[in-house]
Design a protein around this motif. Structure first.
Motif: not given
Length: 250
Positions: A20, A29, A27, A23-24
């Motif tokens: 998690q 984020e 990306s 990926r954040a």
């Protein structure tokens, strides 16, 4: 007709946390330079214990995605993914049993063929000189100095990867080449020290160098693909893998 399922592979909780957060970060984020929440806050958000959070953070730091900075409040700081980070990940992946030998050999054929094609188009005089020096050393030391020959062989291919102008090919080449050479040495130690094998390798690389020097991209790619396929075919046991390798080398 009934379906056959494969055994389920258990996933540790910390791995889900790593996925998690990774990926954040990748990306965007969570931006580079931002701080993650504190361990206590992460425990609440993920609903897990402190040891689980610490293990996840430890892995993310080893991946080069996070950095703990003493004296700051909150969690570790997000780092920009770098070529060095990717290189470490590739080396770790191909250095384990997670990747089949046949996959590594096929990938090396594709990689070398592409790198040599690009090197023939993009090389400059300095890169060509580096290749030439390495080839001369290979020919000189093929009979008298096995260690020097091996170093020169690697230097020649590193020069090609650099001349390709493609950082991904360079990083991939460095990661895959070392693993395959270790396998070759382990499974055919006697052949590795056979002067005839080294002399033939130097002869092939001399032809490859000539094709790159003449900017003959097609011929450089062909020589490279066939050389890799012939060298590492003995590592493959399945007939289907051998046929696939031969097709890639054409």
């Amino acid at each position: 007709m009934s379906h056959t399922f494969e055994p389920a592979v258990p996933v540790h909780t910390y791995e889900r946390i790593v996925d998690q957060i990774e990926r954040a970060i990748l990306s965007g984020e969570i931006p580079v330079g931002a701080q993650l929440p504190s361990e206590r806050e992460l425990m609440v958000q993920f609903g897990v214990s402190r040891p689980t959070i610490r293990e996840a953070l430890r892995i993310l730091q080893s991946m080069g995605l996070l950095e703990s900075r003493p004296g700051t409040r909150g969690g570790p700081v997000v780092l920009a993914p770098s070529a060095k980070t990717l290189s470490r990940s590739l080396r770790a992946l191909v250095g384990t049993d997670a990747v089949e030998v046949a996959d590594l050999v096929e990938y090396r054929v594709i990689l070398e063929g592409s790198a040599c094609r690009l090197a023939a188009i993009k090389h400059d005089d300095g890169q060509l000189s580096r290749m030439s020096v390495a080839i001369d050393r290979m020919e000189r030391d093929a009979v008298s100095n096995a260690d020097s020959f091996a170093d020169a062989d690697l230097e020649f291919h590193e020069a090609i990867w650099a001349a390709s102008g493609n950082q991904m090919l360079q990083l991939s080449g460095e990661a895959v080449a070392g693993v395959l050479l270790r396998l070759m040495q382990r499974d055919a130690a006697g052949e590795h020290h056979d002067n005839r094998v080294k002399l033939e390798s130097a002869r092939i690389d001399r032809g490859l160098f000539a094709a790159i020097e003449q900017r003959d991209a097609g011929e450089a790619s062909r020589i490279a693909r066939q050389a890799v396929a012939n060298r590492f075919a003995p590592l493959l046991t399945a007939e289907a893998d051998r046929r696939a390798l031969a097709a890639l080398a054409e």
